[in-house]
Design a protein around this motif. Structure first.
Motif, PDB file in Angstrom:
ATOM      1  N   ASP A 165       0.805  -1.221   0.000  1.00  0.00           N
ATOM      2  CA  ASP A 165       0.000   0.000   0.000  1.00  0.00           C
ATOM      3  C   ASP A 165       0.835   1.268   0.000  1.00  0.00           C
ATOM      4  O   ASP A 165       0.483   2.266   0.621  1.00  0.00           O
ATOM      5  CB  ASP A 165      -0.971   0.017   1.191  1.00  0.00           C
ATOM      6  N   GLU A 166       1.981   1.221  -0.664  1.00  0.00           N
ATOM      7  CA  GLU A 166       2.797   2.424  -0.825  1.00  0.00           C
ATOM      8  C   GLU A 166       3.394   2.400  -2.219  1.00  0.00           C
ATOM      9  O   GLU A 166       3.490   1.359  -2.841  1.00  0.00           O
ATOM     10  CB  GLU A 166       3.885   2.495   0.239  1.00  0.00           C
ATOM     11  N   LEU A 167       3.764   3.539  -2.703  1.00  0.00           N
ATOM     12  CA  LEU A 167       4.361   3.601  -4.031  1.00  0.00           C
ATOM     13  C   LEU A 167       5.877   3.655  -3.923  1.00  0.00           C
ATOM     14  O   LEU A 167       6.524   4.613  -4.354  1.00  0.00           O
ATOM     15  CB  LEU A 167       3.802   4.801  -4.807  1.00  0.00           C
ATOM     16  N   ALA A 168       6.424   2.587  -3.321  1.00  0.00           N
ATOM     17  CA  ALA A 168       7.871   2.462  -3.173  1.00  0.00           C
ATOM     18  C   ALA A 168       8.216   0.985  -3.132  1.00  0.00           C
ATOM     19  O   ALA A 168       7.382   0.148  -2.790  1.00  0.00           O
ATOM     20  CB  ALA A 168       8.345   3.159  -1.901  1.00  0.00           C
ATOM     21  N   VAL A 169       9.450   0.669  -3.518  1.00  0.00           N
ATOM     22  CA  VAL A 169       9.955  -0.698  -3.450  1.00  0.00           C
ATOM     23  C   VAL A 169      11.305  -0.674  -2.738  1.00  0.00           C
ATOM     24  O   VAL A 169      11.989   0.354  -2.718  1.00  0.00           O
ATOM     25  CB  VAL A 169      10.101  -1.354  -4.841  1.00  0.00           C
ATOM     26  N   THR A 170      11.676  -1.824  -2.173  1.00  0.00           N
ATOM     27  CA  THR A 170      12.954  -1.959  -1.501  1.00  0.00           C
ATOM     28  C   THR A 170      13.757  -3.042  -2.198  1.00  0.00           C
ATOM     29  O   THR A 170      13.223  -4.090  -2.561  1.00  0.00           O
ATOM     30  CB  THR A 170      12.752  -2.315  -0.017  1.00  0.00           C
ATOM     31  N   SER A 171      15.040  -2.770  -2.397  1.00  0.00           N
ATOM     32  CA  SER A 171      15.956  -3.754  -2.972  1.00  0.00           C
ATOM     33  C   SER A 171      17.371  -3.402  -2.530  1.00  0.00           C
ATOM     34  O   SER A 171      17.730  -2.218  -2.494  1.00  0.00           O
ATOM     35  CB  SER A 171      15.875  -3.763  -4.499  1.00  0.00           C
ATOM     36  N   GLY A 172      18.137  -4.417  -2.175  1.00  0.00           N
ATOM     37  CA  GLY A 172      19.514  -4.172  -1.759  1.00  0.00           C
ATOM     38  C   GLY A 172      19.610  -3.303  -0.522  1.00  0.00           C
ATOM     39  O   GLY A 172      20.608  -2.610  -0.327  1.00  0.00           O
ATOM     40  N   GLY A 173      18.568  -3.296   0.304  1.00  0.00           N
ATOM     41  CA  GLY A 173      18.568  -2.498   1.522  1.00  0.00           C
ATOM     42  C   GLY A 173      18.200  -1.042   1.319  1.00  0.00           C
ATOM     43  O   GLY A 173      18.188  -0.271   2.274  1.00  0.00           O
ATOM     44  N   ALA A 174      17.883  -0.640   0.095  1.00  0.00           N
ATOM     45  CA  ALA A 174      17.499   0.747  -0.197  1.00  0.00           C
ATOM     46  C   ALA A 174      16.043   0.779  -0.634  1.00  0.00           C
ATOM     47  O   ALA A 174      15.539  -0.159  -1.235  1.00  0.00           O
ATOM     48  CB  ALA A 174      18.397   1.334  -1.277  1.00  0.00           C
ATOM     49  N   THR A 175      15.361   1.880  -0.319  1.00  0.00           N
ATOM     50  CA  THR A 175      13.970   2.058  -0.723  1.00  0.00           C
ATOM     51  C   THR A 175      13.905   3.117  -1.800  1.00  0.00           C
ATOM     52  O   THR A 175      14.556   4.160  -1.708  1.00  0.00           O
ATOM     53  CB  THR A 175      13.120   2.468   0.499  1.00  0.00           C
ATOM     54  N   PHE A 176      13.098   2.810  -2.833  1.00  0.00           N
ATOM     55  CA  PHE A 176      12.984   3.699  -3.988  1.00  0.00           C
ATOM     56  C   PHE A 176      11.518   4.073  -4.205  1.00  0.00           C
ATOM     57  O   PHE A 176      10.686   3.196  -4.391  1.00  0.00           O
ATOM     58  CB  PHE A 176      13.524   3.006  -5.238  1.00  0.00           C
ATOM     59  N   SER A 177      11.242   5.357  -4.218  1.00  0.00           N
ATOM     60  CA  SER A 177       9.895   5.843  -4.500  1.00  0.00           C
ATOM     61  C   SER A 177       9.590   5.693  -5.976  1.00  0.00           C
ATOM     62  O   SER A 177      10.447   5.947  -6.825  1.00  0.00           O
ATOM     63  CB  SER A 177       9.781   7.314  -4.105  1.00  0.00           C
ATOM     64  N   LEU A 178       8.372   5.265  -6.281  1.00  0.00           N
ATOM     65  CA  LEU A 178       7.942   5.162  -7.669  1.00  0.00           C
ATOM     66  C   LEU A 178       7.113   6.377  -8.086  1.00  0.00           C
ATOM     67  O   LEU A 178       6.565   6.406  -9.188  1.00  0.00           O
ATOM     68  CB  LEU A 178       7.137   3.867  -7.887  1.00  0.00           C
ATOM     69  N   THR A 179       7.034   7.351  -7.218  1.00  0.00           N
ATOM     70  CA  THR A 179       6.275   8.577  -7.484  1.00  0.00           C
ATOM     71  C   THR A 179       7.228   9.645  -8.001  1.00  0.00           C
ATOM     72  O   THR A 179       8.256   9.925  -7.367  1.00  0.00           O
ATOM     73  CB  THR A 179       5.604   9.090  -6.199  1.00  0.00           C
ATOM     74  N   PRO A 180       6.920  10.224  -9.171  1.00  0.00           N
ATOM     75  CA  PRO A 180       7.793  11.298  -9.690  1.00  0.00           C
ATOM     76  C   PRO A 180       7.883  12.450  -8.704  1.00  0.00           C
ATOM     77  O   PRO A 180       6.896  12.826  -8.083  1.00  0.00           O
ATOM     78  CB  PRO A 180       7.105  11.736 -10.984  1.00  0.00           C
ATOM     79  N   ALA A 181       9.084  12.979  -8.550  1.00  0.00           N
ATOM     80  CA  ALA A 181       9.295  14.095  -7.593  1.00  0.00           C
ATOM     81  C   ALA A 181       8.839  15.400  -8.176  1.00  0.00           C
ATOM     82  O   ALA A 181       8.804  15.648  -9.310  1.00  0.00           O
ATOM     83  CB  ALA A 181      10.767  14.177  -7.236  1.00  0.00           C
TER      84      ALA A 181
END
Length: 181
Positions: A165-181
């Motif tokens: 329920d968020e527009l972000a994913v985690t990989s390699g211990g880092a979280t990345f927003s999928l929402t354009p800034a």
């Protein structure tokens, strides 16, 4: 020796992907500083197809070889670099296209249109660009180059993000927003 692409991403564990990534020996283009600079007369179209003097480069092994020589400078200019030459190359959007992904646990691996395998993380972050109406997702590849996620890969990544329920994913211990800034 003919080129053998890696197995399908779905049939690999992320540990196997990491082994394949480590085994691939890429040229040390970041260490080369050739004096001879000119234009390559090459173009990478937004759909990932490569062209030389207007004609499509149809040999996947040739595209893969050229792709291993790519860099992008801080001004956004892409270059094909060899020990003796630095040739500009026009890139319409991104140098690569991410065509598939696989999630294992909280890590995500991508296959590019050149059969490169990349595991997203701090060294290979995912970047959201555009606006909410026309977003685009990019994955850092190497030497400043990026891969744009194609539609199906973008959709797969969005499904992963929506599981929490968020527009972000985690990989390699880092979280990345999928929402354009």
């Amino acid at each position: 020796m003919p080129y053998e692409p890696p197995p399908e991403l779905s049939g690999l564990s992320l540990a196997e992907v990491a082994e394949l990534v480590a085994a691939r020996k890429l040229p040390p283009v970041s260490q080369w500083e050739p004096a001879h600079v000119e234009d390559s007369h090459m173009r990478i179209a937004a759909d990932g197809l490569w062209y030389h003097e207007g004609g499509e480069i149809r040999r996947p092994a040739m595209v893969r070889a050229f792709a291993s020589l790519l860099t992008r400078d801080e001004d956004g200019q892409h270059w094909l670099v060899t020990p003796s030459q630095k040739l500009s190359i026009e890139v319409e959007d991104a140098a690569f296209i991410a065509v598939d992904l696989k999630r294992e646990g909280r890590d995500i691996a991508f296959r590019l249109n050149t059969d490169d395998l990349i595991i997203a993380g701090p060294e290979h972050p995912i970047r959201s660009h555009g606006d909410p109406d026309t977003p685009a997702l990019y994955l850092a590849v190497r030497n400043g180059t990026e891969a744009r996620l194609n539609r199906s890969t973008y959709a797969q990544l969005a499904e992963i993000a929506l599981e929490n329920d968020e527009l972000a994913v985690t990989s390699g211990g880092a979280t990345f927003s999928l929402t354009p800034a």
